[in-house]
Design an enzyme around this catalytic site. Structure first.
Site, PDB file in Angstrom:
ATOM      1  N   ASN A 159       0.859  -1.170   0.186  1.00  0.00           N
ATOM      2  CA  ASN A 159      -0.077  -0.154  -0.083  1.00  0.00           C
ATOM      3  C   ASN A 159       0.866   1.238  -0.184  1.00  0.00           C
ATOM      4  O   ASN A 159       1.562   1.444   0.966  1.00  0.00           O
ATOM      5  CB  ASN A 159      -0.858   0.060   1.391  1.00  0.00           C
ATOM      6  CG  ASN A 159      -1.670   1.209   1.305  1.00  0.00           C
ATOM      7  OD1 ASN A 159      -1.814   2.075   0.303  1.00  0.00           O
ATOM      8  ND2 ASN A 159      -2.346   1.314   2.672  1.00  0.00           N
ATOM      9  N   TRP A 160       0.972   1.674  -1.171  1.00  0.00           N
ATOM     10  CA  TRP A 160       2.028   2.741  -1.467  1.00  0.00           C
ATOM     11  C   TRP A 160       1.553   4.340  -0.674  1.00  0.00           C
ATOM     12  O   TRP A 160       2.352   4.987  -0.535  1.00  0.00           O
ATOM     13  CB  TRP A 160       2.361   3.166  -2.840  1.00  0.00           C
ATOM     14  CG  TRP A 160       3.015   2.325  -3.603  1.00  0.00           C
ATOM     15  CD1 TRP A 160       3.637   1.242  -2.984  1.00  0.00           C
ATOM     16  CD2 TRP A 160       3.411   2.496  -4.841  1.00  0.00           C
ATOM     17  NE1 TRP A 160       4.446   0.655  -3.987  1.00  0.00           N
ATOM     18  CE2 TRP A 160       4.253   1.146  -5.277  1.00  0.00           C
ATOM     19  CE3 TRP A 160       2.999   2.933  -5.933  1.00  0.00           C
ATOM     20  CZ2 TRP A 160       4.535   0.875  -6.547  1.00  0.00           C
ATOM     21  CZ3 TRP A 160       3.501   2.910  -7.338  1.00  0.00           C
ATOM     22  CH2 TRP A 160       4.240   1.502  -7.351  1.00  0.00           C
ATOM     23  N   LYS A 161       0.293   4.286  -0.294  1.00  0.00           N
ATOM     24  CA  LYS A 161      -0.478   5.376   0.408  1.00  0.00           C
ATOM     25  C   LYS A 161      -0.127   6.614  -0.723  1.00  0.00           C
ATOM     26  O   LYS A 161       0.257   6.419  -1.736  1.00  0.00           O
ATOM     27  CB  LYS A 161       0.016   5.789   1.675  1.00  0.00           C
ATOM     28  CG  LYS A 161      -0.035   4.439   2.794  1.00  0.00           C
ATOM     29  CD  LYS A 161       0.256   4.766   3.950  1.00  0.00           C
ATOM     30  CE  LYS A 161      -0.069   3.383   4.749  1.00  0.00           C
ATOM     31  NZ  LYS A 161      -0.069   3.544   6.284  1.00  0.00           N
ATOM     32  N   HIS A 219      -9.303   1.544   4.910  1.00  0.00           N
ATOM     33  CA  HIS A 219      -7.892   1.693   5.639  1.00  0.00           C
ATOM     34  C   HIS A 219      -8.282   2.622   6.921  1.00  0.00           C
ATOM     35  O   HIS A 219      -8.888   3.780   6.860  1.00  0.00           O
ATOM     36  CB  HIS A 219      -6.939   2.177   4.842  1.00  0.00           C
ATOM     37  CG  HIS A 219      -5.773   2.206   5.264  1.00  0.00           C
ATOM     38  ND1 HIS A 219      -5.217   3.158   6.237  1.00  0.00           N
ATOM     39  CD2 HIS A 219      -4.715   1.421   5.204  1.00  0.00           C
ATOM     40  CE1 HIS A 219      -3.887   2.699   6.451  1.00  0.00           C
ATOM     41  NE2 HIS A 219      -3.683   1.586   6.086  1.00  0.00           N
ATOM     42  N   GLU A 223      -6.678   5.002   7.770  1.00  0.00           N
ATOM     43  CA  GLU A 223      -6.329   6.524   7.647  1.00  0.00           C
ATOM     44  C   GLU A 223      -7.377   7.057   6.920  1.00  0.00           C
ATOM     45  O   GLU A 223      -7.721   8.300   6.879  1.00  0.00           O
ATOM     46  CB  GLU A 223      -5.054   6.708   6.477  1.00  0.00           C
ATOM     47  CG  GLU A 223      -3.749   6.292   7.512  1.00  0.00           C
ATOM     48  CD  GLU A 223      -2.419   5.839   6.783  1.00  0.00           C
ATOM     49  OE1 GLU A 223      -2.591   5.724   5.421  1.00  0.00           O
ATOM     50  OE2 GLU A 223      -1.822   5.201   7.399  1.00  0.00           O
ATOM     51  N   GLU A 259      -4.838  -4.452  10.804  1.00  0.00           N
ATOM     52  CA  GLU A 259      -3.893  -3.638  10.847  1.00  0.00           C
ATOM     53  C   GLU A 259      -4.192  -2.554  12.361  1.00  0.00           C
ATOM     54  O   GLU A 259      -5.282  -1.627  12.159  1.00  0.00           O
ATOM     55  CB  GLU A 259      -3.810  -2.496   9.858  1.00  0.00           C
ATOM     56  CG  GLU A 259      -3.897  -3.213   8.511  1.00  0.00           C
ATOM     57  CD  GLU A 259      -3.078  -2.332   7.524  1.00  0.00           C
ATOM     58  OE1 GLU A 259      -1.993  -2.380   7.030  1.00  0.00           O
ATOM     59  OE2 GLU A 259      -3.804  -1.082   7.416  1.00  0.00           O
ATOM     60  N   GLY A 291       3.055   2.544  10.612  1.00  0.00           N
ATOM     61  CA  GLY A 291       4.127   3.668  10.050  1.00  0.00           C
ATOM     62  C   GLY A 291       4.803   4.037  11.640  1.00  0.00           C
ATOM     63  O   GLY A 291       5.472   5.091  11.751  1.00  0.00           O
ATOM     64  N   SER A 303       3.867  -1.995  10.290  1.00  0.00           N
ATOM     65  CA  SER A 303       5.369  -1.847  10.178  1.00  0.00           C
ATOM     66  C   SER A 303       5.839  -3.392   9.747  1.00  0.00           C
ATOM     67  O   SER A 303       7.087  -3.900  10.306  1.00  0.00           O
ATOM     68  CB  SER A 303       5.971  -1.644  11.594  1.00  0.00           C
ATOM     69  OG  SER A 303       5.519  -0.233  11.996  1.00  0.00           O
ATOM     70  N   GLY A 306       2.934  -0.944   4.033  1.00  0.00           N
ATOM     71  CA  GLY A 306       3.099   0.585   3.801  1.00  0.00           C
ATOM     72  C   GLY A 306       4.442   0.743   3.328  1.00  0.00           C
ATOM     73  O   GLY A 306       5.049   0.533   2.302  1.00  0.00           O
ATOM     74  N   GLY A 307       5.221   1.365   4.534  1.00  0.00           N
ATOM     75  CA  GLY A 307       6.689   1.797   4.078  1.00  0.00           C
ATOM     76  C   GLY A 307       7.505   0.799   3.502  1.00  0.00           C
ATOM     77  O   GLY A 307       8.454   1.219   2.512  1.00  0.00           O
TER      78      GLY A 307
HETATM   79  O1  LIG Z   1      -1.080   1.048   6.665  1.00  0.00           O
HETATM   80  C1  LIG Z   1      -0.244   0.153   6.376  1.00  0.00           C
HETATM   81  C2  LIG Z   1      -0.557  -0.498   5.320  1.00  0.00           C
HETATM   82  O2  LIG Z   1      -1.898  -0.504   4.844  1.00  0.00           O
HETATM   83  C3  LIG Z   1       1.037  -0.285   7.206  1.00  0.00           C
HETATM   84  O3  LIG Z   1       1.913   0.960   7.065  1.00  0.00           O
HETATM   85  P1  LIG Z   1       3.218   0.536   7.568  1.00  0.00           P
HETATM   86  O4  LIG Z   1       3.830  -0.845   6.874  1.00  0.00           O
HETATM   87  O5  LIG Z   1       4.059   1.711   7.165  1.00  0.00           O
HETATM   88  O6  LIG Z   1       3.296   0.454   8.865  1.00  0.00           O
END
Ligand SMILES: O=C(CO)COP(=O)(O)O
Length: 252
Positions: free
Chosen positions: A9-11, A95, A97, A167, A173, A213, A234-235
């Site tokens: 998930n690149w956000k 998600h 966010e 999640e 993050g 993470s 994500g990251g």
């Molecule tokens: O929200 C996430 C994936 O959707 C997780 O993000 P991180 O892997 O950066 O913690």
């Protein structure tokens, strides 16, 4: 045996040239094993290009959100029809966010899950608790509500092909991963809720991912757990080498 599913998930990251380069690099080296699936969930402006680049490969392209209506006066929104037409296969729904910053609710998550199936898209439905909820021992109750409401009214077949991503918000993050045992405990709970809401057979088919993470250094341990079938990342999904290492972990 359920397949492992690794989704990046690149956000809101990258520009088109970077997205293209990443995808070229991944397509060249992605493992050909049938027991792992890889999905890149990219921002809307890159989807068309990435679908072209991944045609005929094992890499699938997903969106990070969509509206539940097919079309209409919804300025700035993107419909499931548009995604399907581009060749997108998956869509992240609910998600944390989006729940936090864009007023996503269990009700809109449910509408979007129905809309995804109606248009031949696979939803990745996200659930997760806040740190306050975890500390107040409300995790299981909260997750049950999100799962039940999110999947309400779907057919057994649709539930079976839904991907659920657990999640915990406090692990996103932050560099804080839930211990693999704690993550698995909630993923097992999710499967039990689905067993109760649908059937045992259906629940056994659902792919449940952990997210928060996840990185190459901790994915192996997470994937050895009984109810963790993959990761939403994500990251650590932003660099091709790192994403490939995560997919590679899914082949073991
Ligand atoms: O929200 C996430 C994936 O959707 C997780 O993000 P991180 O892997 O950066 O913690």
């Amino acid at each position: 045996m359920r397949n492992k599913v690794i989704a990046g998930n690149w956000k809101m990251n990258k520009i088109l040239a970077e997205a293209n380069q990443f995808t070229d690099d991944v397509v060249k080296k992605v493992p050909s094993n049938d027991n792992v699936e890889s999905i890149i969930c990219a921002p809307f402006p890159f989807l068309s290009s990435l679908v072209e680049k991944t045609k005929g490969t094992k890499v699938k392209i997903g969106a990070q959100n969509m509206h539940f209506e097919e079309k209409g006066a919804f300025t700035g929104e993107v419909s499931p029809v548009m995604l399907k037409d581009l060749g997108v296969t998956h869509v992240v729904i609910g998600h944390s966010e989006r729940r936090e910053h864009f007023a996503e609710t269990d009700e809109t998550v449910n509408k979007k899950a129905h809309a995804a199936f109606k248009h031949g898209l696979t939803p990745i439905v996200c659930v997760g608790e806040t740190l306050e909820q975890r500390e107040a021992n409300e995790t299981m109750k909260h997750i049950e509500k999100q799962v039940r409401k999110g999947l309400e009214g779907l057919s057994e077949e649709q539930v079976a092909s839904t991907i659920v991503a657990y999640e915990p918000i406090w692990a996103i993050g932050t560099g804080k991963t839930a211990s693999s045992e704690d993550a698995n405990e909630v993923c097992t709970h999710i499967r039990n809720v689905i067993k109760d809401a649908a059937s045992e057979d259906t629940a056994e088919k659902v792919v449940i991912q952990y997210g928060g993470s996840v990185k190459p250094a901790n994915i192996d341990e997470l994937l050895t757990q009984s109810d963790i079938d993959g990761a939403l990342v994500g990251g650590a999904s932003l660099e091709a080498e790192s994403f490939l290492a995560l997919v590679e972990a899914g082949t073991k």
